[in-house]
Design a protein around this motif. Sequence first.
Motif, PDB file in Angstrom:
ATOM      1  N   ARG A 311      -3.739  12.243  -2.733  1.00 61.40           N
ATOM      2  CA  ARG A 311      -3.900  11.133  -4.158  1.00 61.40           C
ATOM      3  C   ARG A 311      -4.148   9.877  -3.791  1.00 61.40           C
ATOM      4  O   ARG A 311      -5.029   9.017  -4.531  1.00 61.40           O
ATOM      5  CB  ARG A 311      -2.602  11.306  -4.709  1.00 61.40           C
ATOM      6  N   ALA A 312      -3.411   9.280  -2.619  1.00 61.16           N
ATOM      7  CA  ALA A 312      -3.778   8.009  -2.128  1.00 61.16           C
ATOM      8  C   ALA A 312      -5.057   7.778  -1.846  1.00 61.16           C
ATOM      9  O   ALA A 312      -5.638   6.551  -2.027  1.00 61.16           O
ATOM     10  CB  ALA A 312      -2.653   7.582  -1.044  1.00 61.16           C
ATOM     11  N   TYR A 313      -5.521   8.546  -0.999  1.00 59.65           N
ATOM     12  CA  TYR A 313      -7.130   8.592  -0.428  1.00 59.65           C
ATOM     13  C   TYR A 313      -8.163   8.480  -1.808  1.00 59.65           C
ATOM     14  O   TYR A 313      -8.782   7.774  -1.897  1.00 59.65           O
ATOM     15  CB  TYR A 313      -7.508   9.664   0.337  1.00 59.65           C
ATOM     16  N   GLN A 314      -7.802   9.452  -2.816  1.00 61.53           N
ATOM     17  CA  GLN A 314      -8.582   9.697  -4.121  1.00 61.53           C
ATOM     18  C   GLN A 314      -8.607   8.122  -4.815  1.00 61.53           C
ATOM     19  O   GLN A 314      -9.728   7.660  -4.954  1.00 61.53           O
ATOM     20  CB  GLN A 314      -8.107  10.730  -4.957  1.00 61.53           C
ATOM     21  N   GLY A 395       1.660  11.151   5.375  1.00 63.49           N
ATOM     22  CA  GLY A 395       1.689  10.879   3.892  1.00 63.49           C
ATOM     23  C   GLY A 395       1.946   9.274   3.892  1.00 63.49           C
ATOM     24  O   GLY A 395       1.617   8.581   3.126  1.00 63.49           O
ATOM     25  N   VAL A 396       2.828   8.899   4.672  1.00 67.70           N
ATOM     26  CA  VAL A 396       3.338   7.291   4.480  1.00 67.70           C
ATOM     27  C   VAL A 396       2.285   6.395   4.891  1.00 67.70           C
ATOM     28  O   VAL A 396       2.053   5.334   4.170  1.00 67.70           O
ATOM     29  CB  VAL A 396       4.657   7.269   5.018  1.00 67.70           C
ATOM     30  N   ASP A 397       1.996   6.914   6.019  1.00 72.12           N
ATOM     31  CA  ASP A 397       0.774   6.116   6.690  1.00 72.12           C
ATOM     32  C   ASP A 397      -0.397   5.839   5.932  1.00 72.12           C
ATOM     33  O   ASP A 397      -1.230   4.872   5.783  1.00 72.12           O
ATOM     34  CB  ASP A 397       0.471   6.494   8.127  1.00 72.12           C
ATOM     35  N   ILE A 398      -0.917   7.169   5.210  1.00 70.10           N
ATOM     36  CA  ILE A 398      -2.231   6.907   4.716  1.00 70.10           C
ATOM     37  C   ILE A 398      -1.937   6.540   3.156  1.00 70.10           C
ATOM     38  O   ILE A 398      -2.809   5.562   2.680  1.00 70.10           O
ATOM     39  CB  ILE A 398      -2.638   8.495   4.057  1.00 70.10           C
ATOM     40  N   ALA A 399      -0.626   6.614   2.372  1.00 71.40           N
ATOM     41  CA  ALA A 399      -0.491   5.894   1.519  1.00 71.40           C
ATOM     42  C   ALA A 399      -0.248   4.233   1.554  1.00 71.40           C
ATOM     43  O   ALA A 399      -0.761   3.389   0.808  1.00 71.40           O
ATOM     44  CB  ALA A 399       0.888   6.363   0.761  1.00 71.40           C
ATOM     45  N   ASN A 400       0.037   3.751   2.674  1.00 70.08           N
ATOM     46  CA  ASN A 400       0.003   2.668   3.143  1.00 70.08           C
ATOM     47  C   ASN A 400      -1.190   2.010   3.395  1.00 70.08           C
ATOM     48  O   ASN A 400      -1.649   0.892   2.794  1.00 70.08           O
ATOM     49  CB  ASN A 400       1.079   2.375   4.548  1.00 70.08           C
ATOM     50  N   THR A 401      -2.230   2.773   3.983  1.00 72.21           N
ATOM     51  CA  THR A 401      -3.570   2.322   4.085  1.00 72.21           C
ATOM     52  C   THR A 401      -4.066   2.375   2.807  1.00 72.21           C
ATOM     53  O   THR A 401      -5.133   1.376   2.651  1.00 72.21           O
ATOM     54  CB  THR A 401      -4.291   3.576   5.063  1.00 72.21           C
ATOM     55  N   GLY A 402      -3.922   3.083   1.904  1.00 77.05           N
ATOM     56  CA  GLY A 402      -4.349   2.974   0.603  1.00 77.05           C
ATOM     57  C   GLY A 402      -4.158   1.649  -0.262  1.00 77.05           C
ATOM     58  O   GLY A 402      -5.115   1.090  -0.716  1.00 77.05           O
ATOM     59  N   ILE A 403      -3.099   1.227  -0.045  1.00 79.15           N
ATOM     60  CA  ILE A 403      -2.605  -0.287  -0.566  1.00 79.15           C
ATOM     61  C   ILE A 403      -3.463  -1.270   0.166  1.00 79.15           C
ATOM     62  O   ILE A 403      -3.941  -2.140  -0.616  1.00 79.15           O
ATOM     63  CB  ILE A 403      -1.238  -0.475  -0.181  1.00 79.15           C
ATOM     64  N   VAL A 405      -6.685  -0.908   1.352  1.00 75.93           N
ATOM     65  CA  VAL A 405      -7.901  -0.933   0.981  1.00 75.93           C
ATOM     66  C   VAL A 405      -8.051  -1.433  -0.326  1.00 75.93           C
ATOM     67  O   VAL A 405      -9.115  -2.221  -0.866  1.00 75.93           O
ATOM     68  CB  VAL A 405      -8.362   0.817   0.702  1.00 75.93           C
ATOM     69  N   HIS A 406      -7.155  -1.597  -1.284  1.00 73.44           N
ATOM     70  CA  HIS A 406      -6.972  -2.108  -2.468  1.00 73.44           C
ATOM     71  C   HIS A 406      -6.807  -3.770  -2.163  1.00 73.44           C
ATOM     72  O   HIS A 406      -6.985  -4.653  -3.325  1.00 73.44           O
ATOM     73  CB  HIS A 406      -5.742  -1.830  -3.239  1.00 73.44           C
ATOM     74  N   GLY A 407      -6.405  -4.292  -1.083  1.00 73.32           N
ATOM     75  CA  GLY A 407      -5.993  -5.561  -1.002  1.00 73.32           C
ATOM     76  C   GLY A 407      -4.921  -6.058  -2.025  1.00 73.32           C
ATOM     77  O   GLY A 407      -4.102  -5.311  -1.974  1.00 73.32           O
ATOM     78  N   GLY A 408      -5.033  -7.193  -2.279  1.00 73.94           N
ATOM     79  CA  GLY A 408      -3.825  -7.704  -3.090  1.00 73.94           C
ATOM     80  C   GLY A 408      -3.511  -6.818  -4.233  1.00 73.94           C
ATOM     81  O   GLY A 408      -2.319  -6.913  -4.862  1.00 73.94           O
ATOM     82  N   MET A 409      -4.521  -6.256  -4.710  1.00 77.97           N
ATOM     83  CA  MET A 409      -4.342  -5.331  -6.027  1.00 77.97           C
ATOM     84  C   MET A 409      -3.590  -4.092  -5.664  1.00 77.97           C
ATOM     85  O   MET A 409      -2.918  -3.616  -6.586  1.00 77.97           O
ATOM     86  CB  MET A 409      -5.729  -4.923  -6.476  1.00 77.97           C
ATOM     87  N   GLY A 410      -3.277  -3.940  -4.341  1.00 79.49           N
ATOM     88  CA  GLY A 410      -2.613  -2.700  -4.040  1.00 79.49           C
ATOM     89  C   GLY A 410      -1.110  -2.990  -3.920  1.00 79.49           C
ATOM     90  O   GLY A 410      -0.397  -2.154  -3.839  1.00 79.49           O
ATOM     91  N   PHE A 411      -0.804  -4.349  -3.766  1.00 79.23           N
ATOM     92  CA  PHE A 411       0.380  -4.764  -4.025  1.00 79.23           C
ATOM     93  C   PHE A 411       1.109  -4.954  -5.239  1.00 79.23           C
ATOM     94  O   PHE A 411       2.614  -5.401  -5.334  1.00 79.23           O
ATOM     95  CB  PHE A 411       0.739  -6.068  -2.872  1.00 79.23           C
ATOM     96  N   VAL A 412       0.516  -4.821  -6.256  1.00 85.71           N
ATOM     97  CA  VAL A 412       0.941  -5.057  -7.739  1.00 85.71           C
ATOM     98  C   VAL A 412       0.909  -3.549  -8.096  1.00 85.71           C
ATOM     99  O   VAL A 412       0.179  -2.680  -7.734  1.00 85.71           O
ATOM    100  CB  VAL A 412       0.175  -5.797  -8.248  1.00 85.71           C
ATOM    101  N   GLU A 413       1.671  -3.283  -9.175  1.00 83.71           N
ATOM    102  CA  GLU A 413       1.954  -1.870  -9.716  1.00 83.71           C
ATOM    103  C   GLU A 413       0.706  -1.709 -10.380  1.00 83.71           C
ATOM    104  O   GLU A 413       0.718  -0.319 -11.143  1.00 83.71           O
ATOM    105  CB  GLU A 413       3.098  -1.802 -10.469  1.00 83.71           C
ATOM    106  N   GLU A 414      -0.044  -2.395 -11.059  1.00 77.64           N
ATOM    107  CA  GLU A 414      -1.269  -2.308 -11.956  1.00 77.64           C
ATOM    108  C   GLU A 414      -2.043  -1.045 -11.582  1.00 77.64           C
ATOM    109  O   GLU A 414      -2.557  -0.383 -12.409  1.00 77.64           O
ATOM    110  CB  GLU A 414      -1.855  -3.761 -12.295  1.00 77.64           C
ATOM    111  N   THR A 415      -2.534  -1.092 -10.349  1.00 80.52           N
ATOM    112  CA  THR A 415      -3.379   0.001  -9.832  1.00 80.52           C
ATOM    113  C   THR A 415      -2.626   1.285  -9.756  1.00 80.52           C
ATOM    114  O   THR A 415      -3.444   2.313  -9.633  1.00 80.52           O
ATOM    115  CB  THR A 415      -4.167  -0.392  -8.574  1.00 80.52           C
ATOM    116  N   GLY A 416      -1.476   1.428  -9.390  1.00 75.91           N
ATOM    117  CA  GLY A 416      -0.842   2.495  -9.100  1.00 75.91           C
ATOM    118  C   GLY A 416      -0.722   2.807  -7.581  1.00 75.91           C
ATOM    119  O   GLY A 416       0.006   3.889  -7.266  1.00 75.91           O
ATOM    120  N   ALA A 417      -1.618   2.207  -6.739  1.00 80.06           N
ATOM    121  CA  ALA A 417      -1.178   2.475  -5.474  1.00 80.06           C
ATOM    122  C   ALA A 417       0.027   2.360  -4.826  1.00 80.06           C
ATOM    123  O   ALA A 417       0.362   3.155  -3.842  1.00 80.06           O
ATOM    124  CB  ALA A 417      -2.395   1.610  -4.691  1.00 80.06           C
TER     125      ALA A 417
END
Length: 582
Positions: A311-314, A395-403, A405-417
């Motif tokens: 899900r994080a990859y998608q 699972g943790v590592d890949i979800a972390n990588t997903g953030i 990929v989003h850059g700053g937008m991954g660190f805020v809740e808006e994107t869901g990452a």
Amino acid sequence: MAEYRAPTRDMLFVLNEVLDDQRIRDLPGYDDYEPETVSAVLDEAARFASDVLSPLNRPGDSEGVHWSEDGIVAAQGFGAAYGQYVEGGWNGLTGSADHGGMGMPRVLGAAAMEMWNAANMSFALCPLLTASAVEALENHGSDELKQTYLDKLVTGEWTGCMDLTEPQAGSDLAQVRSKAEPDGDAYRLFGQKIYITWGEHDMADNIIHFVLARLPDAPAGVKGISLFLVPKYILDDNGNPGERNDMRCASVEHKLGIHACPTCTMTYGEDGQGALGYLVGEENKGLAHMFTMMNAARHAMGVQGLGIADRAYQRALAYARDRQQGGRAIVEHGDVKRMLLSMRAQTDVLRAMCLDSASALDIAERSDNEDERAAAQARADVMIPVVKAWGTELGVDIANTGIQVHGGMGFVEETGAAQYLRDARIAPIYEGTNGIQAIDLVGRKLIRDEGRGMRALIADIRATADGSAEGANEHPALSDALDLLETATNTLLEAGRDAAMANAFNYLMLCGTVFGGWYAARIADVAKKALDSGTDEPDFYEARQACARFYVRQILPKARGYAAMVEGGPDVIDCVDAERHL
């Protein structure tokens, strides 16, 4: 916002081409496990995951659960979704047909479980625990208990949970203090349990707790623990939920993630009469009986790591395709492409590992050949701690990588990452921390077994490495990594238990990395064969080949580092004095 797309094509690829799915079809009792049925089940499971569960994931995370002294109210929409889940027969997918289930293999259940966890991990934890309760009751319950409770648990009309941990007894269950006092043919339980996942809710008519407690004359330590079935509602003469048992949810935890999953503190006997319970299995054998539930749950945790990783990859892929930077979508940037390939390649091999180990459990349970059953059980015993620990670490590592990929937008809740990382973080901790999985792998599955199970697995991996498909270019690297694993295995077998335990986690991560290389090589071989034969899906097989190649060249080299840590670890750890140096 990217919607969840269930990876049914990827699952069918693993089941039908990478693994020998015919072996499952040939097992006694699986006559209905045909390709058309498998495809239809996965398609319908995908629809339920995408259309029903996924839309509840973000709202459930925001809303959480609602506690009161009268009980817990699940997040909005969860109760209705659970009703659809039960009505669709999903809880009984792998349950015995004698008790209202469909009787399908575990491997198909694992594929569906990946979808539930990817779509909504908080929701998926509820049926996951029920499945573990079914395992314990089927294997250790009396005929009367099975007749009374099993049908409702298999169908999901009632849910189940495990009540192990106490404030002073986490992984050290020898410290369990909850008491069970005889009361005729039953028992009265007193005490407190913490961290009880889905221990209280309003989605089902009854909740069946499997509780560890001590009898009055029980010996100290783990040899004095018994297992009891304790229903939320005591059944009336007609077998329906009646009087509320003397057990309550005193509070729920406020957690980093899985906000829509109630994690409960349960108390027994606060009203003075004690919670009515029934002995499961033999007195003072509760820990062994509970491990029936734990092993099933541990495999499920690896599948959970897989689901959240996919899900994080998608989500990351959809964002990278949409986000423009430097005049082009960031998915075209080399470093972003590297991160996405890392996420996808590791997800591919973890899926194969999860389904393969589920197949081993099916064969161990159903084969009519005693030697084949024993070999499959030995394979599952070795693989399950790796699936649980390596899978949840990924699972943790890949979800972390997903953030990332989003850059700053991954660190805020808006994107869901961020939710995927918050949710994933619990999986390396519960059902036995990953350090405990490593101790289990090295202590029980390697040293106690004198390496037989591991060496049999290494021999199978060696056969793949030696039978290289011409032009695949992946197998020499696998052979080299396998040499490292074989050397590390011999090192731990010769080192003695204490030295081996100090390095168990690095050894487990080495196993996961090399096993992943094995599946990558098999994926590459299958993809090459399909492309050479002129498949009408060239893009799909080229993608599988590319991801397998990335795994072997960019992930598998980590094996050398883990092997070096295994070789050099005990001395540098053992020489540290905990009081003076830490």
